[in-house]
Motif scaffolding. Structure first.
Motif, PDB file in Angstrom:
ATOM      1  N   UNK B  57      83.082  29.296  17.074  1.00 27.91           N
ATOM      2  CA  UNK B  57      82.471  29.689  18.341  1.00 27.91           C
ATOM      3  C   UNK B  57      82.614  31.163  18.624  1.00 27.91           C
ATOM      4  N   UNK B  62      78.019  30.823  21.963  1.00 29.88           N
ATOM      5  CA  UNK B  62      78.090  29.367  22.037  1.00 29.88           C
ATOM      6  C   UNK B  62      77.540  28.829  23.350  1.00 29.88           C
ATOM      7  N   UNK B  64      77.280  24.987  25.124  1.00 32.58           N
ATOM      8  CA  UNK B  64      77.678  23.600  24.923  1.00 32.58           C
ATOM      9  C   UNK B  64      76.485  22.700  24.599  1.00 32.58           C
ATOM     10  N   UNK B 260     101.011  32.197  35.247  1.00 32.85           N
ATOM     11  CA  UNK B 260      99.852  31.691  35.972  1.00 32.85           C
ATOM     12  C   UNK B 260     100.239  31.207  37.368  1.00 32.85           C
ATOM     13  N   UNK B 278      92.304  34.405  29.552  1.00 29.37           N
ATOM     14  CA  UNK B 278      91.446  33.445  28.844  1.00 29.37           C
ATOM     15  C   UNK B 278      91.136  32.266  29.756  1.00 29.37           C
ATOM     16  N   UNK B 279      92.156  31.768  30.447  1.00 33.74           N
ATOM     17  CA  UNK B 279      91.922  30.602  31.290  1.00 33.74           C
ATOM     18  C   UNK B 279      91.094  30.937  32.520  1.00 33.74           C
ATOM     19  N   UNK B 282      87.611  33.524  31.099  1.00 35.03           N
ATOM     20  CA  UNK B 282      86.706  33.007  30.075  1.00 35.03           C
ATOM     21  C   UNK B 282      86.423  31.518  30.254  1.00 35.03           C
ATOM     22  N   UNK B 283      87.480  30.753  30.483  1.00 36.63           N
ATOM     23  CA  UNK B 283      87.256  29.318  30.517  1.00 36.63           C
ATOM     24  C   UNK B 283      86.593  28.868  31.814  1.00 36.63           C
ATOM     25  N   UNK B 287      82.667  31.527  29.779  1.00 36.79           N
ATOM     26  CA  UNK B 287      82.454  32.421  28.643  1.00 36.79           C
ATOM     27  C   UNK B 287      83.283  31.912  27.458  1.00 36.79           C
ATOM     28  N   UNK B 288      82.839  30.789  26.926  1.00 37.40           N
ATOM     29  CA  UNK B 288      83.662  30.077  25.947  1.00 37.40           C
ATOM     30  C   UNK B 288      83.834  30.860  24.651  1.00 37.40           C
ATOM     31  N   UNK B 291      86.221  33.816  25.217  1.00 39.45           N
ATOM     32  CA  UNK B 291      87.592  33.341  25.351  1.00 39.45           C
ATOM     33  C   UNK B 291      88.187  32.919  24.021  1.00 39.45           C
ATOM     34  N   UNK B 292      87.371  32.275  23.193  1.00 36.29           N
ATOM     35  CA  UNK B 292      87.854  31.847  21.880  1.00 36.29           C
ATOM     36  C   UNK B 292      88.183  33.062  21.014  1.00 36.29           C
TER      37      UNK B 292
END
Lengths: 316, 322
Positions: B57, B62, B64, B260, B278-279, B282-283, B287-288, B291-292
């Motif tokens: 990804x 990517x 989904x 967090x 990232x969490x 991106x998540x 923005x997968x 983030x990956x």
């Protein structure tokens, strides 16, 4: 790193080899005892303070100045959580269920895998051990993990709590080190007698490994009870699957995101003083509910974990 | 990597050898052992290794709906974007600063506590202190963060009350609301939660010290402080070194839960560590791929650091972590 516990058996450890205490000794002792007492106070005080808040009348708490004892005793905060709020009541039940079932499953899995890995004649031992150990240092990242869970249909599914953390490499290493210490002749003798592997594991190895099994059991139960991020990540849109720590986390986050928690507390009570709970009072009561089971398990846990940790640290 | 691959190779070697002679036969003979471990290891394969497939990804845009096999390939674009993203660079800085401070503080506090406990001769007192100091380790970070939040409250947190009583400040300091305090809050709350636990390993190293060394030092006229410095510390030095080296592997990991839970919009410029970024960005922002890509960067650097620390620890005492 041999661990000798014999020295700590008596009430006071072996008498020092010197006779008279010098000034240095006394000063050092005073310093150390004061520091350690301070550490205890710093560790315990926040819990006692939270406890006091949780039993204090919420409206009264806004005035502040509560230290070790509640000023206006009330059980309303707990009543509100346990009776008045089905979501939180549900979350406590869910946390308990996952701790028990998840804990049992995890112990079973750890026991089976550790036993196989402890067998020196197991033909895949050299391949599978690094395969498992590598997972301690490496993760695919939360996004691929999340997508995988979605593809597996584990989103908003209770199974995610049970399966995701079922087998921890660290726990396997700790248990395996313990089993490595059992005499090989036990297994060999049983094999000659024609016992199956299952029989050897559950009839011979398990009874002899009870200390380490108890340690791992308590660890995984505490881990399950304490976990919240999996709820947030995988089950946050299904209120039926919520857990206590997650509900507590939500309260903490919302408290942090508003400018002043006190203002929120006051606002919540401005209209109706009979409501008499505030986010802070609910939060403190939930914190106590989240800690109490740990306090019950703790005495059992402490008996074993020092040993478990040392074994893991040396050999894992 | 080296240690691991050697192990892997010997494993494969044995397996090849077995295959020639009687791999199937061995598998048949040990089928009960296989039944006991394979089902669980399959879960490990699925949950721990399968996500790596998702790494593709990072090189895609990517979506989904299209899935991994249908999304557009974009090459290194996500990585290039990351290194031009000031928030990501800020996240790297925060991660390194936070974990560095955490390591230093937890390391020295644990050794200090172990040395002090080792000097206590009233066993009941020692046990009590230990029991109390382990307790925070077993509560969740959610509970611990709630406690941190209460203790640091500007209006009635005990820290502000004490500072005001001492006359150091005139009104409550909003510790949680200012980025400049954040690294220290993380480092110190980490000490609060883990110091008792971290001290265990040093304490157990100390119980292995030969008492004659202390006697000899005493005969030579060394006082207790001198004996601590000349006997206790040198004797646990191997443990200290190993523990320090092992910490290097955690430099890229500031501890997601802890950071967090204590982060909020006003301290985000200091609390935005890589995994928090990232969490939250991106998540949650969908923005997968991006983030990956960040996740891959983080994992790669972490693994490199672990390999280095493993190599160093092997140099030091011949034992690695693998």
């Amino acid at each position: 790193m041999a661990v000798k516990t014999s020295a700590s058996r008596g009430l006071v450890s072996k008498l020092p080899f010197y006779r008279r205490a010098t000034t240095e000794d006394i000063v050092l002792d005073v310093f150390i005892y004061v520091c350690l007492l301070l550490l205890c106070v710093v560790t315990i005080y926040p819990f006692l303070n939270t406890l006091a808040y949780s039993f204090n009348d919420a409206t009264d708490s806004i005035r502040g100045g509560i230290y070790l004892l509640p000023r206006e005793w009330t059980l309303r905060n707990y009543e509100k959580i346990l009776v008045g709020n089905p979501l939180i009541a549900r979350s406590i039940v869910n946390s308990a269920i996952r701790a028990i079932i998840g804990g049992a499953l995890s112990v079973f899995a750890t026991l089976c895998v550790s036993y196989v890995f402890s067998r020196k004649d197991f033909f895949l031992r050299k391949v599978l051990t690094p395969f498992l150990v590598f997972t301690m240092y490496f993760s695919g990242g939360i996004i691929p993990q999340f997508l995988l869970m979605r593809n597996l249909g584990l989103i908003n599914n209770f199974l995610v709590y049970l399966l995701l953390t079922m087998l921890s490499a660290y726990n396997v290493m700790v248990m395996r080190s313990y089993m490595d210490g059992l005499p090989d002749s036990l297994v060999e003798a049983a094999k000659i007698d024609g016992a199956s592997e299952y029989r050897i594991l559950f009839g011979i190895v398990l009874p002899l490994s009870m200390p380490v099994v108890a340690t791992i059991a308590l660890f995984v139960i505490v881990g399950q009870w304490n976990s919240w991020f999996d709820t947030m990540l995988y089950c946050s849109s299904e209120p039926k699957l919520t857990t206590l720590q997650y509900e507590l986390q939500k309260l903490l986050t919302s408290a942090q995101n508003i400018a002043s928690a006190d203002a929120a507390d006051a606002a919540m009570n401005s209209g109706d003083s009979k409501a008499a709970v505030t986010p802070t009072s609910i939060r403190t009561a939930m914190t106590i509910i989240a800690v109490v089971p740990i306090l019950f398990i703790y005495p059992f846990l402490q008996k074993y974990f020092v040993k478990g940790l040392t074994i893991g640290g040396v050999k894992g | 990597m080296k240690a691991l691959s050697t192990q892997g190779q010997t494993g494969q070697g044995a397996r090849r050898l077995g295959k020639k002679k009687s791999f199937m036969r061995l598998a048949y003979e040990q089928r009960q052992l296989l039944v006991l471990c394979i089902p669980f290891l399959l879960f490990v394969l699925v949950f721990n290794y399968l996500p790596v497939v998702g790494w593709t990804m990072a090189f895609q845009n990517f979506s989904p709906a299209k899935g991994i096999f249908g999304s557009d390939f974009v090459g290194m674009a996500n990585f290039v974007e990351a290194f031009n993203d000031t928030n990501f660079l800020n996240a790297i800085r925060n991660t390194l600063s936070t974990s560095f401070l955490k390591i230093i503080f937890s390391f020295f506090s644990a050794i200090l506590l172990a040395v002090m406990l080792n000097e206590v001769r009233i066993i009941a007192f020692k046990r009590t202190v230990q029991t109390i100091s382990y307790l925070p380790y077993f509560v969740s970070w959610v509970v611990a963060s709630n406690i941190v939040y209460m203790v640091l409250s500007p209006s009635d947190g005990i820290i502000n009350i004490l500072l005001m009583k001492m006359g150091l400040i005139s009104e409550g300091v909003p510790f949680m609301g200012e980025p400049k305090y954040f690294y220290m809050i993380i480092a110190l709350s980490n000490v609060w939660k883990n110091v008792g636990w971290n001290a265990i390993i040093y304490l157990s190293a100390m119980t292995g010290i030969d008492q004659e060394l202390y006697e000899a030092a005493a005969v030579d006229g060394a006082g207790r402080i001198r004996r601590i410095l000349a006997v206790t510390i040198p004797c646990i030095m191997p443990t200290i070194k190993i523990m320090l080296v092992l910490q290097i592997g955690h430099l890229m990991n500031a501890g997601f839960e802890h950071v967090y839970l204590l982060s909020n919009p006003s301290n985000i410029s200091a609390s935005r560590t890589i995994d928090v970024y990232v969490y939250t960005y991106a998540m949650k922002g969908g923005r997968l791929s991006y983030g990956t890509a960040i996740g891959i960067f983080n994992s790669t650097v972490s693994i490199a650091l672990i390999m280095i620390s493993n190599w160093v620890s092997k140099k030091i005492d011949g034992y690695g972590i693998f």
